[in-house]
Design an enzyme around this catalytic site. Structure first.
Site, PDB file in Angstrom:
ATOM      1  N   GLY A 116     -30.544  38.468  28.081  1.00 39.60           N
ATOM      2  CA  GLY A 116     -29.721  37.288  28.922  1.00 39.60           C
ATOM      3  C   GLY A 116     -30.817  36.014  29.400  1.00 39.60           C
ATOM      4  N   GLU A 172     -20.107  44.106  27.076  1.00 37.09           N
ATOM      5  CA  GLU A 172     -19.747  43.809  25.560  1.00 37.09           C
ATOM      6  C   GLU A 172     -18.073  44.027  25.738  1.00 37.09           C
ATOM      7  OE1 GLU A 172     -21.841  42.119  23.230  1.00 37.09           O
ATOM      8  OE2 GLU A 172     -22.861  42.536  25.133  1.00 37.09           O
ATOM      9  N   LYS A 187     -31.308  45.042  20.693  1.00 40.56           N
ATOM     10  CA  LYS A 187     -32.356  44.031  21.418  1.00 40.56           C
ATOM     11  C   LYS A 187     -33.749  44.392  20.931  1.00 40.56           C
ATOM     12  CE  LYS A 187     -28.890  42.951  24.976  1.00 40.56           C
ATOM     13  NZ  LYS A 187     -28.719  43.193  26.223  1.00 40.56           N
TER      14      LYS A 187
HETATM   15  N1  HSE Z   1     -23.628  43.748  27.401  1.00 38.94           N
HETATM   16  C1  HSE Z   1     -24.974  43.142  27.502  1.00 38.94           C
HETATM   17  C2  HSE Z   1     -25.734  43.694  28.803  1.00 38.94           C
HETATM   18  C3  HSE Z   1     -24.922  41.871  27.731  1.00 38.94           C
HETATM   19  O1  HSE Z   1     -24.956  44.445  29.600  1.00 38.94           O
HETATM   20  O2  HSE Z   1     -26.831  43.541  29.023  1.00 38.94           O
HETATM   21  C4  HSE Z   1     -26.107  41.004  27.525  1.00 38.94           C
HETATM   22  O3  HSE Z   1     -26.649  41.205  26.328  1.00 38.94           O
END
Ligand code: HSE
Length: 382
Positions: A116, A172, A187
């Site tokens: 983020g 998500e 990630k």
């Molecule tokens: N679903 C992801 C999270 C959103 O909760 O980190 C950000 O990548």
């Protein structure tokens, strides 16, 4: 410079709004599903963007690989810079898209896909220019961190904590990717690609938080631990790449215990820099949109790629990473794992294992579950 936005969900709306006030940038058209084009700036065909000479860059925030891969490829071939928050897309097609961008002399950046608002990939890309990254990882999923925090500090149930995280826009579209660990594993795949020019796409070990129960939380807390979902990647002593995700139990003084709500804590250790830690909101509309805008600004300043166009796919090897594990399973299975000590109560055993490799622990859990057994495990952190 006009930026088109692909997708108008939680993040898409945030990007569109932020572009209205961004120096040097302005919002262009927004690609939405047929039937959702209720304003002039909303279009339903990717060609209305790729064929528009006024569009300088495209922000892809739709998620998923289909049709995102087709649309991003079309935008790059049309000579548009692309930034994306879509880790599924980059984990599946990153090397191909980075190559396509290089061939068309445009940028392909994806720092919004990891952490983020936390500038993790952005800084790894800078660090590799002057240092060698030995290891990287951390808490990289806001949804599961929010849930674990809610279960441990507010004693919420798993289901209520997940519903809250969804309502707050952290999860998500299909939260399975969050709770299974897959979202954060993608990630770490991206972070390895940026740090090592190698994208680990097999041999990965993935354990999320789906097995944790309120009883586990009680027991863990009684022992003075806090549970977090943590990703790890790096180079083993023999130079092989490891990459995995699993719950980790931290003692009260560990910095990970202070990572609350949807916050992420990302780290890397450079050979010369030592450990560098980043903390911030890893999910949600404005934090993620801020990372998309950061990438667009980087393009304005001449940045073109994050992973190299010749990035290789490799198999991860988690057989050299070792630690002790906390394991909860039924009493009759307690002997199936070498352990130092066990608490047994009411048919349930809770063990602290002898040191074992990440691969071994994940394989044992997989085998036990095949037989229908319920198992929760978490590494013992330091
Ligand atoms: N679903 C992801 C999270 C959103 O909760 O980190 C950000 O990548």
């Amino acid at each position: 410079m006009k930026v088109a936005v692909l997708g108008f969900g939680t993040v898409g709306f945030g990007v569109y709004e932020m572009l209205k006030n961004a120096g040097g940038l302005e919002p262009g058209s927004v690609l939405v599903r047929p039937g959702k084009n209720d304003a002039d700036y909303k279009v339903t065909s990717i060609s209305q963007i790729t064929e528009d000479p006024d569009i300088w860059a495209v922000a892809e925030v739709m998620g998923g690989t289909d049709p995102a891969y087709e649309y991003v490829s079309a935008a790059l071939c049309a000579g548009k810079h692309v930034v994306t928050s879509n880790k599924a897309l980059v984990a599946a097609y990153g090397p191909e898209l980075e190559k396509l961008a290089a061939e068309n002399d445009v940028a392909f950046l994806f720092s919004a896909a990891c952490g983020g608002a936390v500038p993790f990939l952005h800084n790894i890309a800078l660090a590799v220019e002057s240092d060698r990254i030995l290891s990287l990882g951390g808490i990289l999923n806001g949804t599961t961190n929010y849930m674990l925090d809610a279960m441990q500090s507010r004693f919420m149930t798993y289901a209520d904590a997940l519903a809250d995280a969804q309502a707050l826009g952290y999860a998500e579209a299909d939260p399975t990717a969050d709770v299974s660990g897959m979202d954060a594993l993608r990630k770490i795949m991206l972070a390895c690609a940026v740090a090592y020019n190698m994208l680990p796409d097999s041999g990965l070990c993935c354990e999320g938080i789906e097995s944790i129960t309120a009883e586990d939380v009680n027991h863990i807390q009684a022992k003075g631990y806090t549970c977090r979902l943590v990703t790890s990647g790096g180079l083993s002593a023999d130079g092989r790449l490891y990459a995995y995700i699993e719950p980790v139990l931290f003692p009260a003084n560990a910095p990970e215990c202070s990572v609350l709500k949807n916050f992420n804590m990302a780290k890397y250790t450079g050979e010369n820099s030592g450990q560098i830690v980043f903390m911030g909101q890893g999910a949600g509309r404005w934090p993620t949109a801020s990372a998309v805008l950061r990438d667009l600004n980087d393009i304005l300043h001449g940045k073109r790629f994050m992973m190299q166009p010749d990035c290789k796919r490799v198999a991860a090897d988690n057989s050299l990473c070792e630690h002790k594990y906390y394991v909860r399973l039924s009493e009759e299975l307690a002997d199936s794992i070498p352990s130092d000590r066990a608490d047994v109560y009411d048919g349930t055993a809770r063990l602290i294992t002898k040191p074992m490799s990440v691969k071994t622990m994940h394989d044992i859990a997989k085998e036990l579950r095949k037989g229908g057994n319920k198992v929760f495990f978490a590494a013992i952190g330091e």
